[in-house]
Design an enzyme around this catalytic site. Structure first.
Site, PDB file in Angstrom:
ATOM      1  N   ASP A 127      -2.715  -0.005  13.804  1.00 20.66           N
ATOM      2  CA  ASP A 127      -3.538  -0.830  13.080  1.00 20.66           C
ATOM      3  C   ASP A 127      -2.820  -1.474  11.893  1.00 20.66           C
ATOM      4  O   ASP A 127      -2.146  -1.102  11.133  1.00 20.66           O
ATOM      5  CB  ASP A 127      -4.684  -0.040  12.476  1.00 20.66           C
ATOM      6  CG  ASP A 127      -5.905  -0.984  12.114  1.00 20.66           C
ATOM      7  OD1 ASP A 127      -5.898  -1.974  12.930  1.00 20.66           O
ATOM      8  OD2 ASP A 127      -6.476  -0.540  11.211  1.00 20.66           O
ATOM      9  N   HIS A 134      -8.561 -10.659   4.001  1.00 22.82           N
ATOM     10  CA  HIS A 134      -9.021  -9.463   3.900  1.00 22.82           C
ATOM     11  C   HIS A 134      -8.097  -8.658   2.845  1.00 22.82           C
ATOM     12  O   HIS A 134      -8.662  -7.796   2.031  1.00 22.82           O
ATOM     13  CB  HIS A 134      -8.963  -8.607   5.254  1.00 22.82           C
ATOM     14  CG  HIS A 134      -9.153  -7.056   5.199  1.00 22.82           C
ATOM     15  ND1 HIS A 134     -10.204  -6.743   4.987  1.00 22.82           N
ATOM     16  CD2 HIS A 134      -8.041  -6.113   5.334  1.00 22.82           C
ATOM     17  CE1 HIS A 134     -10.195  -5.371   4.737  1.00 22.82           C
ATOM     18  NE2 HIS A 134      -8.925  -4.877   4.888  1.00 22.82           N
ATOM     19  N   ARG A 143      -8.027  -3.457  -7.318  1.00 25.41           N
ATOM     20  CA  ARG A 143      -6.930  -3.605  -8.360  1.00 25.41           C
ATOM     21  C   ARG A 143      -7.234  -5.042  -8.913  1.00 25.41           C
ATOM     22  O   ARG A 143      -6.350  -5.985  -8.966  1.00 25.41           O
ATOM     23  CB  ARG A 143      -5.547  -3.660  -7.582  1.00 25.41           C
ATOM     24  CG  ARG A 143      -5.322  -2.525  -7.156  1.00 25.41           C
ATOM     25  CD  ARG A 143      -3.837  -2.455  -6.548  1.00 25.41           C
ATOM     26  NE  ARG A 143      -3.391  -3.859  -5.645  1.00 25.41           N
ATOM     27  CZ  ARG A 143      -3.668  -3.791  -4.311  1.00 25.41           C
ATOM     28  NH1 ARG A 143      -4.083  -2.600  -3.492  1.00 25.41           N
ATOM     29  NH2 ARG A 143      -3.495  -4.594  -3.619  1.00 25.41           N
ATOM     30  N   GLU A 199     -14.734  -2.113  10.436  1.00 29.85           N
ATOM     31  CA  GLU A 199     -13.568  -3.266  10.496  1.00 29.85           C
ATOM     32  C   GLU A 199     -13.661  -4.034  11.548  1.00 29.85           C
ATOM     33  O   GLU A 199     -13.204  -3.143  12.675  1.00 29.85           O
ATOM     34  CB  GLU A 199     -12.263  -2.701  10.159  1.00 29.85           C
ATOM     35  CG  GLU A 199     -12.066  -1.884   8.864  1.00 29.85           C
ATOM     36  CD  GLU A 199     -10.837  -1.624   8.010  1.00 29.85           C
ATOM     37  OE1 GLU A 199      -9.742  -1.350   8.975  1.00 29.85           O
ATOM     38  OE2 GLU A 199     -10.732  -1.667   7.024  1.00 29.85           O
ATOM     39  N   GLU A 201     -12.032  -6.142  14.188  1.00 24.65           N
ATOM     40  CA  GLU A 201     -10.641  -6.711  14.319  1.00 24.65           C
ATOM     41  C   GLU A 201     -10.640  -6.839  16.015  1.00 24.65           C
ATOM     42  O   GLU A 201     -11.576  -6.702  16.605  1.00 24.65           O
ATOM     43  CB  GLU A 201     -10.025  -5.178  14.299  1.00 24.65           C
ATOM     44  CG  GLU A 201     -10.046  -4.487  13.093  1.00 24.65           C
ATOM     45  CD  GLU A 201      -9.075  -3.286  12.767  1.00 24.65           C
ATOM     46  OE1 GLU A 201      -8.151  -3.364  13.362  1.00 24.65           O
ATOM     47  OE2 GLU A 201      -9.180  -2.638  11.693  1.00 24.65           O
ATOM     48  N   ASP A 232     -12.913  -0.434  13.753  1.00 25.89           N
ATOM     49  CA  ASP A 232     -12.251   0.579  13.200  1.00 25.89           C
ATOM     50  C   ASP A 232     -13.027   1.179  12.164  1.00 25.89           C
ATOM     51  O   ASP A 232     -12.672   0.679  10.863  1.00 25.89           O
ATOM     52  CB  ASP A 232     -10.850  -0.079  12.685  1.00 25.89           C
ATOM     53  CG  ASP A 232      -9.944   1.286  12.198  1.00 25.89           C
ATOM     54  OD1 ASP A 232     -10.079   2.086  12.882  1.00 25.89           O
ATOM     55  OD2 ASP A 232      -9.259   1.054  11.076  1.00 25.89           O
ATOM     56  N   ARG A 236     -14.995   4.521   3.332  1.00 25.36           N
ATOM     57  CA  ARG A 236     -14.064   4.189   2.167  1.00 25.36           C
ATOM     58  C   ARG A 236     -13.938   5.383   1.102  1.00 25.36           C
ATOM     59  O   ARG A 236     -12.945   4.952   0.449  1.00 25.36           O
ATOM     60  CB  ARG A 236     -14.746   2.973   1.698  1.00 25.36           C
ATOM     61  CG  ARG A 236     -14.932   1.750   2.756  1.00 25.36           C
ATOM     62  CD  ARG A 236     -13.699   1.114   3.179  1.00 25.36           C
ATOM     63  NE  ARG A 236     -13.916   0.193   3.912  1.00 25.36           N
ATOM     64  CZ  ARG A 236     -12.804  -0.484   4.751  1.00 25.36           C
ATOM     65  NH1 ARG A 236     -11.715   0.250   4.620  1.00 25.36           N
ATOM     66  NH2 ARG A 236     -13.008  -1.246   5.615  1.00 25.36           N
ATOM     67  N   GLN A 239     -11.270   7.738   2.383  1.00 26.41           N
ATOM     68  CA  GLN A 239      -9.985   6.980   2.339  1.00 26.41           C
ATOM     69  C   GLN A 239      -9.458   6.918   1.051  1.00 26.41           C
ATOM     70  O   GLN A 239      -8.420   7.098   0.578  1.00 26.41           O
ATOM     71  CB  GLN A 239     -10.403   5.703   3.055  1.00 26.41           C
ATOM     72  CG  GLN A 239      -8.982   4.845   3.090  1.00 26.41           C
ATOM     73  CD  GLN A 239      -9.242   3.411   3.824  1.00 26.41           C
ATOM     74  OE1 GLN A 239     -10.332   3.178   4.166  1.00 26.41           O
ATOM     75  NE2 GLN A 239      -8.560   2.505   3.685  1.00 26.41           N
ATOM     76  N   TYR A 243      -5.718   8.661   0.355  1.00 25.33           N
ATOM     77  CA  TYR A 243      -4.665   7.731   0.861  1.00 25.33           C
ATOM     78  C   TYR A 243      -3.224   7.704   0.159  1.00 25.33           C
ATOM     79  O   TYR A 243      -2.502   7.148   0.780  1.00 25.33           O
ATOM     80  CB  TYR A 243      -5.386   6.456   1.338  1.00 25.33           C
ATOM     81  CG  TYR A 243      -4.897   5.491   0.110  1.00 25.33           C
ATOM     82  CD1 TYR A 243      -5.698   5.490  -1.116  1.00 25.33           C
ATOM     83  CD2 TYR A 243      -4.220   4.313   0.146  1.00 25.33           C
ATOM     84  CE1 TYR A 243      -5.730   4.548  -2.212  1.00 25.33           C
ATOM     85  CE2 TYR A 243      -4.189   3.402  -1.027  1.00 25.33           C
ATOM     86  CZ  TYR A 243      -4.957   3.557  -1.984  1.00 25.33           C
ATOM     87  OH  TYR A 243      -4.782   2.685  -3.116  1.00 25.33           O
ATOM     88  N   LYS A 252     -10.432   7.347   8.549  1.00 28.24           N
ATOM     89  CA  LYS A 252     -10.313   6.425   9.692  1.00 28.24           C
ATOM     90  C   LYS A 252     -10.246   7.097  10.948  1.00 28.24           C
ATOM     91  O   LYS A 252     -10.929   6.683  12.030  1.00 28.24           O
ATOM     92  CB  LYS A 252      -8.992   5.694   9.750  1.00 28.24           C
ATOM     93  CG  LYS A 252      -8.819   4.817   8.468  1.00 28.24           C
ATOM     94  CD  LYS A 252      -9.516   3.669   8.559  1.00 28.24           C
ATOM     95  CE  LYS A 252      -8.855   2.431   7.537  1.00 28.24           C
ATOM     96  NZ  LYS A 252      -9.526   1.012   7.767  1.00 28.24           N
ATOM     97  N   THR A 256     -12.643   4.978  16.309  1.00 25.66           N
ATOM     98  CA  THR A 256     -12.380   3.666  16.510  1.00 25.66           C
ATOM     99  C   THR A 256     -13.039   3.220  17.860  1.00 25.66           C
ATOM    100  O   THR A 256     -12.769   3.982  18.847  1.00 25.66           O
ATOM    101  CB  THR A 256     -10.832   3.404  16.687  1.00 25.66           C
ATOM    102  OG1 THR A 256     -10.381   3.958  15.377  1.00 25.66           O
ATOM    103  CG2 THR A 256     -10.502   2.030  16.544  1.00 25.66           C
ATOM    104  N   THR A 345      -8.950  -5.868   9.809  1.00 23.63           N
ATOM    105  CA  THR A 345      -9.924  -6.420   9.379  1.00 23.63           C
ATOM    106  C   THR A 345      -9.818  -7.855   9.533  1.00 23.63           C
ATOM    107  O   THR A 345      -8.841  -8.466   8.853  1.00 23.63           O
ATOM    108  CB  THR A 345     -10.674  -6.021   8.056  1.00 23.63           C
ATOM    109  OG1 THR A 345     -10.740  -4.322   8.089  1.00 23.63           O
ATOM    110  CG2 THR A 345     -11.960  -6.674   7.913  1.00 23.63           C
ATOM    111  N   GLU A 359     -16.005  -5.909   1.837  1.00 15.38           N
ATOM    112  CA  GLU A 359     -15.945  -7.223   1.256  1.00 15.38           C
ATOM    113  C   GLU A 359     -17.400  -7.824   1.253  1.00 15.38           C
ATOM    114  O   GLU A 359     -17.597  -8.583   0.094  1.00 15.38           O
ATOM    115  CB  GLU A 359     -15.061  -8.003   2.229  1.00 15.38           C
ATOM    116  CG  GLU A 359     -13.795  -7.647   2.200  1.00 15.38           C
ATOM    117  CD  GLU A 359     -12.712  -7.815   3.586  1.00 15.38           C
ATOM    118  OE1 GLU A 359     -12.238  -9.063   3.499  1.00 15.38           O
ATOM    119  OE2 GLU A 359     -13.015  -7.298   4.562  1.00 15.38           O
TER     120      GLU A 359
END
Lengths: 412, 412
Positions: A127, A134, A143, A199, A201, A232, A236, A239, A243, A252, A256, A345, A359
């Protein structure tokens, strides 16, 4: 089954909805009441049994017969580009010619009377993270005080390996995963994901084995067989806790979903578009300034319980499929037929072009308002998410991708 | 081939070197001059053809015949625990009984006269990060001003998916990978890795499909078939530039070597050890305080061009195989026969117990001095790295793992 129109007109009568003779996407299917899966090609609202058609063609090569004879796309993917081209030529000839009507009649099944399966056996699944909007949105959400993109992002297509064993076909229900989520005072809490997301994709389906070595961008056409819709699913909160430093894992790996139909690259020639301007000087193996365009003008649509909520555009990806393939193999990894890599994504510049709920609801802070007046952030149980896609075909036709759909089941 | 000893004495005469009747590791092999791979079990310096043995046993079940009949371990792994136990019982009986000598004679091949292959088809490959000393060393090398372990590390076994398609058997030469490495002013440079490394690991081989769902620690015995040596070759410079935020990709995906011999869990009962004390309260699915011990007292040895340089201890892992399995599936992912998960680099507390050159030479700052006087940091072309392992067996016997070995070839 009774055919009430000639094959030539079947192809044409459905051209406007995305599955005319310009498209010819492939799937694995079983007719209702029959046993065993087989390779099929979609034409309008019918599925054509490829093995039956090829078997009836006296001129078909041994390689083509073998490729057509599997239960899914696996044999075809292994066979390589020349067989892919031969099959497409045979299909176009048969579907364009009224004289082959008799053979076709016995090979056609109504779409509503077949079961569709996972189209191929997924070897390795990678992926990517190829959408600048994105990656920037995620950076701004998580961040907010730093530059939205990390320093490596415009030098290479960032990617990671996902779990091939939990790739499921459209229609499979998705069980809400459980796991360790961020808690208080650094102590995680265990339970069902409370931030279950999608996601949207596009996947790239590979064929023609390369046991070891590098696949250069100019050889992408020999190995990218086609495109398939991908969702996908992402937890969140799971993750977020897990992660660092090795990347997403259980957030994840529970599921999928991919579409049933693999759209061949040959159907997407009219949809090729140049990628966005490059801001950094790229390493030679990624420099696509002199290559044919591997951007594609594909419009996706995300629906929640049937209501369209977003329309991501594949053409907005910063990195192309050819670049992702070249990157994935530049270390000598080669590829196996059945390898699948997905774009990550797809999010465009507009708020109505975002490919994830993370998002769309900006980390939960800006709920979406549906037409019913209901507000939503992440996915609730019983919600059905469907992603569809279409691209321009030749002469004003449309190339349809079908859909990738799944309903959320409550955690066990 | 002429057998000059009785089968019973074959088994015993080699017990001291790790491949006596207490061990019985399995592999895929082809006798010199023969065609086709088959399942084999090692006994001393011989390989026993499992299909031939089982075929000659009138009492063998259909399931056992099918499991023994493949070209490698695949059928056996799918067959599940009861067949695994049946096969082991049959092997022990045959090798212990002089009366079965005739049948065995025709089934035995000298180890020096066979080719060994990848022992099974790897479905998904997951690599963990289960050694506290390794994770702490990496933290100290790369983030000297911060706590060596990240906040999630003692709450769950951190892991990620690797590339199944580039897993190769011991003896395969490893081509130095090329890629984008950290450069000056944030601009990466492309070229052969200059920090090529190993990771000495132990792999856990899974069988008995679980299509979806969770595998709890108390069911680990039903799904962990055995252990195999793993060397997860790593290009530290490529990894350093690419790995944020989605984890290692091309720095790892060029090759992972595994041993030819899969040591069954049943051979490791005498090697079980308690894991280290737990410092955090664990989620119920990871709490192994009441479980049988899934730590194993296995000593690894790393050799550079035949010279021993380090001796990592599997018993020092913070997380056990049962915990890794439970974690990998707690989100409902299930498993496929042929899934492989590895421990991550095994490093003990001592300097002479480190499992990577990154740690042994402390990021390049403290070169290793070999007995020849030569200093080394990361791997040069032509170097051969071999990892071996052994564990205590019953009654003072030794359980050998064979080796995982590879020679570095220059970049293309």
């Amino acid at each position: 089954m009774t055919l009430d129109v000639q094959p030539g007109s079947i192809a044409q009568s459905h051209g406007t909805v995305g599955f005319g003779i310009e498209n010819l996407p492939l799937a694995s299917f079983t007719p209702d009441g029959a046993e065993g899966a087989r390779l099929g090609v979609r034409i309008g609202e019918h599925v054509l049994d490829v093995q039956a058609l090829v078997g009836a063609d006296a001129g078909a090569s041994t390689g083509l017969r073998s490729a057509a004879g599997g239960t899914n796309l696996d044999n075809l993917l292994s066979a390589g580009r020349s067989v892919w081209d031969d099959l497409r030529a045979l299909l176009v000839r048969a579907l364009s010619s009224a004289s082959e009507a008799h053979a076709l009649t016995s090979c056609l099944h109504e779409l509503t009377r077949v079961q569709l399966h996972l189209p191929f056996t997924v070897a390795d699944y990678v992926d990517f993270y190829a959408s600048e909007h994105h990656a920037s949105n995620v950076g701004r959400i998580f961040r907010p005080d730093q530059a939205p993109l990390l320093p490596n992002w415009k030098h290479l297509p960032v990617g990671y390996h996902g779990r091939a064993g939990t790739i499921v076909p459209t229609g499979t229900c998705i069980r809400r995963p459980k796991g360790l989520r961020p808690g208080t005072d650094g102590v995680p809490s265990f339970g069902p994901s409370q931030r279950l997301d999608i996601e949207a994709e596009m996947g790239f389906v590979l064929g023609g084995d390369v046991p070891a070595g590098e696949v250069k961008m100019q050889d992408a056409r020999e190995h990218i067989f086609g495109l398939v819709l991908v969702n996908d699913w992402s937890a969140r909160d799971i993750q977020a806790f897990e992660y660092v430093p090795l990347g997403p894992f259980l957030g994840k790996s529970f599921a999928t979903s991919i579409g049933a139909w693999v759209v061949q690259i040959a159907a997407l020639e009219a949809a090729r578009t140049p990628p966005p301007p490059r801001e950094k000087t790229l390493a030679a193996y990624l420099d696509d300034s002199g290559c044919e365009h591997w951007g594609f003008d594909v419009s996706l649509e995300i629906q929640v319980d049937g209501e369209p909520i977003s329309s991501p555009q594949l053409s907005t990806l910063y990195w192309t499929g050819a670049q992702m393939l070249a990157h994935m193999t530049v270390n000598g990894a080669g590829l196996r037929s059945g390898d699948l890599f997905a774009s990550g994504t797809i999010s465009g510049a507009g708020k109505d072009q975002r490919g994830s709920f993370l998002e769309m609801c900006w980390g939960g802070k800006e709920p979406l308002r549906l037409s019913s007046g209901k507000e939503m952030t992440f996915l609730e149980d019983k919600t059905v998410v469907t992603i569809t896609a279409a691209a321009p075909g030749p002469d004003g036709s449309v190339i349809g991708f079908g859909d990738v759909s799944g309903r959320i089941l409550p955690a066990t």
